[in-house]
Design an enzyme around this catalytic site. Structure first.
Site, mmCIF file in Angstrom:
data_model
loop_
_atom_site.group_PDB
_atom_site.id
_atom_site.type_symbol
_atom_site.label_atom_id
_atom_site.label_comp_id
_atom_site.label_asym_id
_atom_site.label_seq_id
_atom_site.Cartn_x
_atom_site.Cartn_y
_atom_site.Cartn_z
ATOM 1 N N ASP A 67 -10.899 2.840 -2.950
ATOM 2 C CA ASP A 67 -11.300 1.456 -2.325
ATOM 3 C C ASP A 67 -12.862 1.224 -2.560
ATOM 4 O O ASP A 67 -13.747 2.138 -2.484
ATOM 5 C CB ASP A 67 -11.031 1.599 -0.565
ATOM 6 C CG ASP A 67 -9.969 1.843 -0.215
ATOM 7 O OD1 ASP A 67 -8.876 1.794 -1.188
ATOM 8 O OD2 ASP A 67 -9.484 1.673 1.074
ATOM 9 N N ASP B 184 1.001 -1.242 0.115
ATOM 10 C CA ASP B 184 -0.018 -0.084 0.062
ATOM 11 C C ASP B 184 0.811 1.444 0.106
ATOM 12 O O ASP B 184 2.065 1.132 0.127
ATOM 13 C CB ASP B 184 -0.898 -0.057 1.407
ATOM 14 C CG ASP B 184 -2.162 0.414 1.140
ATOM 15 O OD1 ASP B 184 -2.343 1.490 0.029
ATOM 16 O OD2 ASP B 184 -3.228 0.114 1.636
#
Ligand code: GLA
Length: 449
Positions: A228, A167
């Site tokens: 997301d 990430d």
């Protein structure tokens, strides 16, 4: 500084540059992995950062959750249709590294350590994925890899990790052009093949940068471009729109070993209806997307399980050509998406086609279109079948009109396979080697305005 010294300094920089450039700039990710998009189970969307094992032992991020999901992936038939990776996401770590600077899992929630969990997952014939972050911290505030890139890559290899999602929270997007390749370099150097999932472009896009996709393709097996996913139809729609609206930039980057990642499948959770779930699965297959389910496999209802296990749609997603599909029509809430797939004859592709109804006016919409208008112009015809219903249309020629009824927020998905002439009628060799993947859509454009 005298001339000799300055020459020595120059030589030193040159040597340093050759060293840095060879291992950071010029290498490319040739790990041979994920020639078709990865499939598996990923904790995040459904289980988030639930660390409360005391009050919620069944749903907290823990060794037990991953073992249970691994068991179910096998026993409930997901592994048999291709789901393979069991991926840990954020919140698995202790808040501090150990005294040697190594990452360590939360001792209460992962009491046997990550190598033991990895062994268990491997013993089921599955593969083990883990999450980290390029920055100082993960998005949920656990230690990131910055400053420990080499060390952490080797830690993952020692745990026999097969897949790393890296990430990008708590780091500067400008540093990613160097940092993501550097971590990938260390992964490769461990000698253990590990799929490398990057969040590099999405953080750069959000900070107003233009990602260097050729470097991203060279260094990552998959990457996130957009938000997301959340447990709602509006979230799925926003992703579908993003991929459709930006397809000219996005689509050419996909191919065997390197995929765009529109994020997890949320089918079987709380937010999507049955129709919407079918639509997510269909569009993800058109997009050649990783199929990472984030759902509680203990409680999923059979109709949602059937969507996730639809072998015909999985076959579209996993088509060996690895060409990502596109939105070829959009008007009045009706969209048509198409993806070139095998078999290919000369320059003629087979196609998967998804008719999507984005309207909310409550009644199914009729769509009627000839195969030719969809860009399917092989005179020998196509064998056409529905991928959700047991309906086969037989062999249709390009001038045939296909009529489908599509439910609100639902989809009809078809596959049209080029009718291969019998061997003696083939005057030319099949043309896989000369096809130009992005041309195939040009045919459809004039008709579908
Ligand atoms: C980011 C990622 C998500 C998830 C969370 C974990 O938001 O995009 O997929 O990994 O971090 O904190």
């Amino acid at each position: 500084m005298n001339t000799f010294n300055s020459h020595r300094e120059e030589m030193k920089s040159l040597v340093l540059c050759i060293f840095v450039c060879t291992f950071l700039g010029a290498h490319s990710l040739e790990n041979g992995l994920v020639r078709t998009p990865p499939m598996g189970w990923l904790a995040w969307e459904r289980f988030r950062c639930n660390t409360d094992c005391k009050n919620d032992p069944d749903n907290c991020i823990s060794d037990r959750l991953f073992r249970t999901m691994a068991d179910l992936v096998v026993s409930e038939g997901y592994a048999a249709v291709g789901y393979e990776y069991i991926n840990v996401d954020d919140c698995w770590l202790e808040k501090e590294r150990d005294f040697n600077g190594n990452l360590q899992p939360d001792a209460l929630r992962f009491p046997y350590g990550m190598r033991d969990l990895s062994n268990y997952i491997h013993s089921k014939g599955l593969k083990f994925g883990i999450y980290e972050d390029f920055g100082n911290y993960t998005c949920a505030g656990y230690p990131g890899v910055l400053g420990y890139l080499e060390n952490d890559a080797f830690t993952f290899a020692s745990w026999e990790v097969d897949y790393v999602k890296l990430d990008g929270c708590y780091s500067h997007p400008k540093d990613m052009d160097r940092g993501y390749p550097e971590f990938g370099y260390h992964l490769n150097r461990t000698g253990r093949p590990m799929v490398y999932s990057c969040s590099w472009p999405v953080y750069q896009i959000y900070s107003g940068m233009q990602p260097n996709f050729s470097s991203i393709i060279d260094n990552c097996n998959l990457w996130r471009n957009f938000d997301d996913i959340q447990d709602s139809w509006s979230s799925v729609e926003s992703i579908i729109d993003y991929y459709g609206n930006n397809q000219d930039v996005i689509v050419p980057n996909a191919g065997p070993g390197h995929w765009n990642d529109p994020d997890m499948l949320i089918i079987g959770n709380f937010g999507l209806s049955y129709e919407q779930s079918k639509t997510q699965m269909a569009i993800w297959a058109i997009l050649a997307a990783p199929l990472l389910m984030s759902v509680d496999l203990r409680t999923i209802r059979p109709e949602y399980k059937a969507i996730l296990q639809n072998r015909k749609i999985i076959a579209v997603d996993q088509d060996p050509l690895g060409i990502q599909g596109r939105r070829i029509y959009k008007k009045n809430g009706i969209e048509i998406w198409a993806r070139p797939i095998t078999p290919v004859y000369q320059s003629y592709f087979s196609f998967a086609v998804a008719f999507v109804n984005r309207r909310t006016d409550g009644t199914p919409s009729d769509i009627a279109v000839t195969l030719f208008e969809l860009g399917l112009n092989f005179r020998g015809g196509y064998f056409v079948e529905d991928l959700y219903e047991e309906v086969s249309y037989g062999v249709l020629t390009p001038d045939t009109k296909i009529k489908v009824k599509v439910n609100p927020s639902g989809v009809v998905m078809l596959r049209a396979d080029v009718q291969l002439p019998s061997f003696k009628d083939r005057r030319y060799p099949p043309a896989q080697s000369i096809y130009r993947p992005y041309d195939v859509f040009q045919v459809a454009r004039p008709f579908l305005k």
